[in-house]
Write a protein that holds these residues in place. Structure first.
Motif, PDB file in Angstrom:
ATOM      1  N   THR A 288       0.841  -1.194   0.000  1.00 38.20           N
ATOM      2  CA  THR A 288       0.000   0.000   0.000  1.00 38.20           C
ATOM      3  C   THR A 288       0.876   1.244   0.000  1.00 38.20           C
ATOM      4  O   THR A 288       0.623   2.211  -0.732  1.00 38.20           O
TER       5      THR A 288
ATOM      6  N   ASN B 236       2.609   1.523  -3.439  1.00 40.12           N
ATOM      7  CA  ASN B 236       1.664   2.027  -4.448  1.00 40.12           C
ATOM      8  C   ASN B 236       1.477   3.529  -4.318  1.00 40.12           C
ATOM      9  O   ASN B 236       1.472   4.268  -5.308  1.00 40.12           O
ATOM     10  N   ALA B 237       1.296   3.971  -3.087  1.00 37.74           N
ATOM     11  CA  ALA B 237       1.061   5.401  -2.853  1.00 37.74           C
ATOM     12  C   ALA B 237       2.302   6.217  -3.195  1.00 37.74           C
ATOM     13  O   ALA B 237       2.201   7.327  -3.724  1.00 37.74           O
TER      14      ALA B 237
ATOM     15  N   THR C  35       4.788   5.409  -5.388  1.00 32.04           N
ATOM     16  CA  THR C  35       5.206   5.344  -6.786  1.00 32.04           C
ATOM     17  C   THR C  35       4.058   5.369  -7.787  1.00 32.04           C
ATOM     18  O   THR C  35       4.296   5.474  -8.998  1.00 32.04           O
ATOM     19  N   LYS C  36       2.844   5.212  -7.285  1.00 31.79           N
ATOM     20  CA  LYS C  36       1.672   5.115  -8.167  1.00 31.79           C
ATOM     21  C   LYS C  36       1.827   3.949  -9.136  1.00 31.79           C
ATOM     22  O   LYS C  36       1.289   3.945 -10.230  1.00 31.79           O
ATOM     23  N   LYS C  37       2.597   2.957  -8.690  1.00 31.60           N
ATOM     24  CA  LYS C  37       2.825   1.763  -9.508  1.00 31.60           C
ATOM     25  C   LYS C  37       1.900   0.665  -8.997  1.00 31.60           C
ATOM     26  O   LYS C  37       1.915   0.338  -7.824  1.00 31.60           O
ATOM     27  N   GLY C  38       1.105   0.091  -9.853  1.00 35.04           N
ATOM     28  CA  GLY C  38       0.016  -0.786  -9.407  1.00 35.04           C
ATOM     29  C   GLY C  38       0.399  -2.195  -9.048  1.00 35.04           C
ATOM     30  O   GLY C  38      -0.012  -3.146  -9.719  1.00 35.04           O
TER      31      GLY C  38
ATOM     32  N   VAL D 288      11.062   7.167  -7.346  1.00 34.50           N
ATOM     33  CA  VAL D 288      10.324   8.196  -6.626  1.00 34.50           C
ATOM     34  C   VAL D 288      11.100   9.513  -6.684  1.00 34.50           C
ATOM     35  O   VAL D 288      12.309   9.548  -6.445  1.00 34.50           O
TER      36      VAL D 288
ATOM     37  N   GLU E  13      -2.179   9.419   2.736  1.00 35.38           N
ATOM     38  CA  GLU E  13      -0.976   9.890   2.032  1.00 35.38           C
ATOM     39  C   GLU E  13      -0.260  10.999   2.792  1.00 35.38           C
ATOM     40  O   GLU E  13       0.037  12.086   2.260  1.00 35.38           O
TER      41      GLU E  13
END
Length: 331
Positions: free
Chosen positions: A17, A20-21, A23-26, A44, A233
């Motif tokens: 989690t 993801n937050a 790097t916005k990598k899923g 990042v 975040e």
């Protein structure tokens, strides 16, 4: 400069989690253990207001920040050093990174399962650190064994390495991290190839939640830590900056109409070495560097005025580049 930080911790403490937050990598972040089997890598951006002020100052067409590499590593469990939960694979992934971001869950939430069915941050820390220690014990023991023939032959390098490893082995047997062996920089360099997990710099990342009750913890003495809330975040800028520092990195800048850019170097780099961040030729072809502190440049209003005030310095090969320097290399 490519240095990486491995995000580690027990399963389901919020590693993916967070990743993801950041790097916005899923990558998967489902609510069950071992959802991440292979490490995922994300780049990042390092937040730095100095860069954007320089870009505005120079009216730059492009602004390029420094970056840090984060690696999302699947959750470790008790027994990982013996292969539990694919432990050997995950431990080998940790050996490949340069520093460790140890995620610790402090929030209470019955809807988010815990691998031990109980939220106990200090116990969680102990479990992870013990697995790192046990894994290093095995590596050190094997290496001491492989050195025995050369030690018997009285080969100086082997004897020196064995003495260093015996210091490390002693603290590991006491259940302590290798960082507590108080090795010198030279000693650490001599066993660098072993990639010991407990010699890597570590940052504790406390996963808190504004929406839940959080357990207060007493971290090991002199520990670096940061609080983050992946859901809301919060704390990410602090985490990225501390991770950058944890790797022993700092930033110098170049600025002009074409671009303003933050360059990553190791602390203590001389001007020719720092120049290799731009191009490898800068080391051998280095003549001199013109240097000014970023704030001195902004306060002067222009390069011309900064030079008139004596703020722009000419530095040679021995100059140690400082964090926040604006540098123009002459080759």
């Amino acid at each position: 400069m490519s240095l990486s930080i491995g995000i580690v911790g027990l399963p389901n403490v919020g590693k993916s989690t967070l990743f993801n937050a950041l790097t916005k990598k899923g990558v998967p972040a489902e609510n069950y253990p071992f959802c991440t089997i292979d490490p995922s890598v994300g780049i990042v951006l390092v937040p730095d207001e100095r860069l954007y002020k320089l870009s505005e100052f120079s009216k730059s067409a492009k602004t390029i920040p420094a970056v840090t590499e984060f690696v999302d590593i699947a959750g470790l469990v008790a027994g990982a050093s013996k292969g539990e939960g694919l432990g050997n694979k995950f431990l080998s992934n940790i050996r490949e990174v340069d520093a460790i971001a140890h995620v610790v869950r402090t929030f209470q939430d019955n809807s988010v399962i815990h691998v031990a069915n109980k939220v106990d941050p200090m116990q969680d820390i102990s479990v992870i650190n013990l697995e790192l220690i046990l894994s290093d014990e095995e590596v050190v023991s094997k290496r001491i064994g492989s050195l025995s023939r050369d030690v018997k032959r009285n080969i100086k390098e082997a004897i020196e390495e064995e003495n260093i490893l015996k210091k490390v082995d002693k603290v590991l047997e006491e259940g302590k991290m290798a960082t507590e062996a108080n090795l010198s920089t030279e000693e650490i360099f001599k066993i660098k190839s072993l990639n010991l997990l407990t010699l890597k710099p570590m940052l504790y990342v406390l996963n808190v939640s504004e929406a839940s009750e959080n357990i207060k913890i007493d971290l090991p003495k002199n520990s670096l830590f940061v609080e983050i809330d992946p859901v809301f975040e919060k704390g990410f800028d602090d985490l990225i900056k501390k991770s950058y520092e944890l790797l022993g990195l700092e930033t110098f800048f170049t600025t002009g109409e074409d671009e303003s850019r933050a360059w990553t170097i190791k602390k203590g780099s001389t001007a020719p070495i720092a120049g290799t961040a731009i191009h490898t030729d800068f080391k051998d072809k280095f003549i001199r560097a013109e240097v000014i502190n970023w704030k001195d440049l902004l306060d002067s209003g222009s390069y011309a005025e900064a030079r008139a005030k004596g703020k722009v310095r000419t530095e040679g090969k021995e100059y140690i580049v400082k964090d926040g320097d604006v540098v123009e290399f002459k080759i």
